[in-house]
Design a protein around this motif. Structure first.
Motif, PDB file in Angstrom:
ATOM      1  N   GLU A 109      79.429  44.502  37.301  1.00 10.61           N
ATOM      2  CA  GLU A 109      79.158  43.245  36.583  1.00 10.61           C
ATOM      3  C   GLU A 109      78.002  43.485  35.622  1.00 10.61           C
ATOM      4  OE1 GLU A 109      78.580  39.473  38.706  1.00 10.61           O
ATOM      5  OE2 GLU A 109      77.433  38.733  36.990  1.00 10.61           O
ATOM      6  N   ASN A 128      88.426  31.415  32.191  1.00  9.05           N
ATOM      7  CA  ASN A 128      88.057  30.781  33.469  1.00  9.05           C
ATOM      8  C   ASN A 128      87.694  29.302  33.262  1.00  9.05           C
ATOM      9  OD1 ASN A 128      87.376  30.600  36.225  1.00  9.05           O
ATOM     10  ND2 ASN A 128      85.240  31.160  35.825  1.00  9.05           N
ATOM     11  N   LYS A 129      87.592  28.579  34.360  1.00  4.42           N
ATOM     12  CA  LYS A 129      87.207  27.162  34.413  1.00  4.42           C
ATOM     13  C   LYS A 129      88.289  26.262  33.812  1.00  4.42           C
ATOM     14  CE  LYS A 129      82.313  28.472  34.335  1.00  4.42           C
ATOM     15  NZ  LYS A 129      80.942  28.118  34.076  1.00  4.42           N
ATOM     16  N   ARG A 163      75.387  37.377  46.943  1.00  8.85           N
ATOM     17  CA  ARG A 163      76.657  36.641  46.978  1.00  8.85           C
ATOM     18  C   ARG A 163      77.830  37.605  47.208  1.00  8.85           C
ATOM     19  NH1 ARG A 163      76.592  33.392  41.393  1.00  8.85           N
ATOM     20  NH2 ARG A 163      78.750  32.972  41.979  1.00  8.85           N
ATOM     21  N   GLY A 212      76.972  32.949  32.818  1.00  7.51           N
ATOM     22  CA  GLY A 212      77.544  31.780  33.485  1.00  7.51           C
ATOM     23  C   GLY A 212      79.035  31.563  33.296  1.00  7.51           C
ATOM     24  N   ALA A 213      79.739  32.494  32.664  1.00  5.87           N
ATOM     25  CA  ALA A 213      81.191  32.319  32.466  1.00  5.87           C
ATOM     26  C   ALA A 213      81.950  32.392  33.787  1.00  5.87           C
ATOM     27  CB  ALA A 213      81.728  33.365  31.500  1.00  5.87           C
ATOM     28  N   GLY A 214      81.321  33.029  34.791  1.00  4.54           N
ATOM     29  CA  GLY A 214      81.948  33.055  36.113  1.00  4.54           C
ATOM     30  C   GLY A 214      82.254  34.455  36.640  1.00  4.54           C
ATOM     31  N   LYS A 215      81.529  35.465  36.157  1.00  5.99           N
ATOM     32  CA  LYS A 215      81.783  36.839  36.619  1.00  5.99           C
ATOM     33  C   LYS A 215      81.611  36.958  38.127  1.00  5.99           C
ATOM     34  CE  LYS A 215      78.509  38.504  33.924  1.00  5.99           C
ATOM     35  NZ  LYS A 215      78.131  37.221  33.307  1.00  5.99           N
ATOM     36  N   THR A 216      80.460  36.495  38.629  1.00  9.27           N
ATOM     37  CA  THR A 216      80.179  36.666  40.063  1.00  9.27           C
ATOM     38  C   THR A 216      81.116  35.795  40.905  1.00  9.27           C
ATOM     39  OG1 THR A 216      77.869  37.000  39.431  1.00  9.27           O
ATOM     40  CG2 THR A 216      78.319  36.750  41.772  1.00  9.27           C
ATOM     41  N   THR A 217      81.408  34.593  40.412  1.00 11.24           N
ATOM     42  CA  THR A 217      82.302  33.713  41.178  1.00 11.24           C
ATOM     43  C   THR A 217      83.695  34.330  41.268  1.00 11.24           C
ATOM     44  OG1 THR A 217      81.054  31.856  40.264  1.00 11.24           O
ATOM     45  CG2 THR A 217      83.095  31.325  41.414  1.00 11.24           C
ATOM     46  N   CYS A 239      88.308  29.460  39.067  1.00 11.48           N
ATOM     47  CA  CYS A 239      87.716  29.916  40.331  1.00 11.48           C
ATOM     48  C   CYS A 239      87.455  28.735  41.254  1.00 11.48           C
ATOM     49  CB  CYS A 239      86.409  30.661  40.064  1.00 11.48           C
ATOM     50  SG  CYS A 239      86.651  32.258  39.289  1.00 11.48           S
ATOM     51  N   ARG A 240      87.320  27.542  40.683  1.00 11.75           N
ATOM     52  CA  ARG A 240      87.053  26.346  41.495  1.00 11.75           C
ATOM     53  C   ARG A 240      88.302  25.943  42.285  1.00 11.75           C
ATOM     54  NH1 ARG A 240      83.809  21.679  41.288  1.00 11.75           N
ATOM     55  NH2 ARG A 240      82.131  23.169  40.917  1.00 11.75           N
ATOM     56  N   ASP A 248      72.971  37.724  42.744  1.00 12.56           N
ATOM     57  CA  ASP A 248      74.403  38.022  42.626  1.00 12.56           C
ATOM     58  C   ASP A 248      74.845  39.056  43.656  1.00 12.56           C
ATOM     59  OD1 ASP A 248      74.572  36.183  40.633  1.00 12.56           O
ATOM     60  OD2 ASP A 248      75.150  37.571  39.046  1.00 12.56           O
ATOM     61  N   ASP A 285      89.919  24.165  35.354  1.00 10.83           N
ATOM     62  CA  ASP A 285      89.770  22.836  35.956  1.00 10.83           C
ATOM     63  C   ASP A 285      88.948  21.885  35.078  1.00 10.83           C
ATOM     64  OD1 ASP A 285      87.777  24.896  37.012  1.00 10.83           O
ATOM     65  OD2 ASP A 285      86.728  23.038  37.483  1.00 10.83           O
TER      66      ASP A 285
HETATM   67  N1  GTP Z   1      84.090  24.077  37.462  1.00 13.82           N
HETATM   68  C1  GTP Z   1      84.060  25.389  37.584  1.00 13.82           C
HETATM   69  N2  GTP Z   1      82.882  26.044  37.730  1.00 13.82           N
HETATM   70  C2  GTP Z   1      82.903  27.390  37.853  1.00 13.82           C
HETATM   71  C3  GTP Z   1      84.099  28.135  37.822  1.00 13.82           C
HETATM   72  N3  GTP Z   1      83.790  29.444  37.940  1.00 13.82           N
HETATM   73  C4  GTP Z   1      82.450  29.500  38.055  1.00 13.82           C
HETATM   74  N4  GTP Z   1      81.903  28.271  38.007  1.00 13.82           N
HETATM   75  C5  GTP Z   1      80.489  27.904  38.080  1.00 13.82           C
HETATM   76  O1  GTP Z   1      79.822  28.414  36.940  1.00 13.82           O
HETATM   77  C6  GTP Z   1      78.471  28.765  37.271  1.00 13.82           C
HETATM   78  C7  GTP Z   1      78.170  30.204  36.847  1.00 13.82           C
HETATM   79  O2  GTP Z   1      79.008  31.070  37.608  1.00 13.82           O
HETATM   80  P1  GTP Z   1      78.617  32.589  37.896  1.00 13.82           P
HETATM   81  O3  GTP Z   1      79.767  33.187  38.618  1.00 13.82           O
HETATM   82  O4  GTP Z   1      77.274  32.686  38.526  1.00 13.82           O
HETATM   83  O5  GTP Z   1      78.544  33.157  36.412  1.00 13.82           O
HETATM   84  P2  GTP Z   1      78.129  34.619  35.918  1.00 13.82           P
HETATM   85  O6  GTP Z   1      78.999  34.951  34.756  1.00 13.82           O
HETATM   86  O7  GTP Z   1      78.148  35.575  37.054  1.00 13.82           O
HETATM   87  O8  GTP Z   1      76.635  34.364  35.426  1.00 13.82           O
HETATM   88  P3  GTP Z   1      75.495  35.465  35.087  1.00 13.82           P
HETATM   89  O9  GTP Z   1      75.543  36.522  36.138  1.00 13.82           O
HETATM   90  O10 GTP Z   1      74.227  34.671  35.117  1.00 13.82           O
HETATM   91  O11 GTP Z   1      75.804  35.990  33.716  1.00 13.82           O
HETATM   92  C8  GTP Z   1      78.327  28.531  38.774  1.00 13.82           C
HETATM   93  O12 GTP Z   1      77.735  27.258  38.975  1.00 13.82           O
HETATM   94  C9  GTP Z   1      79.767  28.541  39.270  1.00 13.82           C
HETATM   95  O13 GTP Z   1      79.969  27.766  40.447  1.00 13.82           O
HETATM   96  C10 GTP Z   1      85.339  27.424  37.664  1.00 13.82           C
HETATM   97  O14 GTP Z   1      86.445  27.973  37.597  1.00 13.82           O
HETATM   98  N5  GTP Z   1      85.254  26.056  37.527  1.00 13.82           N
END
Ligand code: GTP
Ligand code: MG
Length: 219
Positions: A118, A165-166, A75, A40-45, A198-199, A72, A168
């Motif tokens: 990823e 990341n994040k 997406r 959930g750190a935001g790799k896919t985003t 990423c937001r 993923d 915001d």
């Molecule tokens: N507020 C905020 N939320 C973010 C940001 N980047 C990602 N998110 C949110 O964080 C959550 C997890 O993001 P993902 O990109 O799915 O994370 P991931 O690292 O790919 O997660 P896994 O594949 O499960 O390990 C989602 O709800 C995103 O919308 C950001 O910069 N700010």
């Protein structure tokens, strides 16, 4: 046979696959990155945002590692990746090089200039497995707590790039950005650090410019 020998044999077999991946990609001029972070750190985003910005200039192929689901990869495909493959490890906590090789067998490599893998969301095990990548990027985020690099040091020490990341969410969490910068640079003074959201897309320009230069072999 002692357990240690078995572990060494498994890692040696992985290294053979990783070397094969380098031999496959390097002559084609395809550079590759292993994306790692906690869940959930935001790799896919970050991949989605990056692909949407760069897809007109750069063909990006993505291998998605997850325990289960194709969420993923769907997406990433929607974002405009040139080639995409989902690997489900069914419980395995990291990707291994033979899985990456199997995914690459399905790719049209003429449609790939940059390969991004990823990895499974996990700050520990993925670090031990060479996937044949040229570069390791670790993503950490402001919602995880600012002690993560110190608590999980090896992944940060072995990476070349850290993305924080994040940004915001900084006003809402107890997260000392300067402390994180100090921790990661103490582990690895050569680390390149990107700070972004990423937001809001703050910091995305610098990241994408750097990534494009990397893909073109200019870094
Ligand atoms: N507020 C905020 N939320 C973010 C940001 N980047 C990602 N998110 C949110 O964080 C959550 C997890 O993001 P993902 O990109 O799915 O994370 P991931 O690292 O790919 O997660 P896994 O594949 O499960 O390990 C989602 O709800 C995103 O919308 C950001 O910069 N700010
Ligand atoms: Mg993901």
């Amino acid at each position: 046979m002692p357990k240690l020998t078995i572990a060494q044999n498994i890692l040696a077999a992985n290294d053979t696959y990783a070397a094969g991946i380098r031999q496959l990609l390097a002559p084609r001029g395809i550079r590759s990155i292993n994306f790692m972070s906690s869940p959930g750190a935001g790799k896919t985003t970050l991949l989605e945002r990056t692909i949407r910005r760069l897809r007109v200039k750069l063909q990006i192929g993505v291998i998605e590692g997850d325990i289960e689901t194709s969420a993923d990869a769907e997406r990433i495909e929607a974002a405009g990746a040139s080639e995409t493959c989902q690997i489900n490890t069914r419980g395995n906590c990291h990707l291994e090089a033979h899985m990456v090789q199997a995914a690459l067998d399905q790719f049209d490599l003429d449609r790939v200039q940059l390969l991004i893998i990823e990895n499974i969301g996990n700050l520990i095990c993925p670090n031990a497995w060479d996937l044949g990548e040229d570069l390791r990027v670790v993503i950490t985020s402001t919602t995880e707590g600012d002690e993560k690099p110190a608590k999980y040091p090896q992944m940060f020490a072995d990476a070349q790039v850290v993305v924080i990341n994040k940004l915001d969410l900084l006003p809402y969490v107890d997260y000392d950005l300067e402390k994180v910068r100090r921790q990661v640079l103490a582990l690895n003074p050569h680390l390149r650090i990107f700070e972004l959201s990423c937001r809001t897309e703050e910091g995305l320009d610098g990241w994408c410019e750097w990534l494009e230069n990397f893909a073109r072999g200019e870094i």
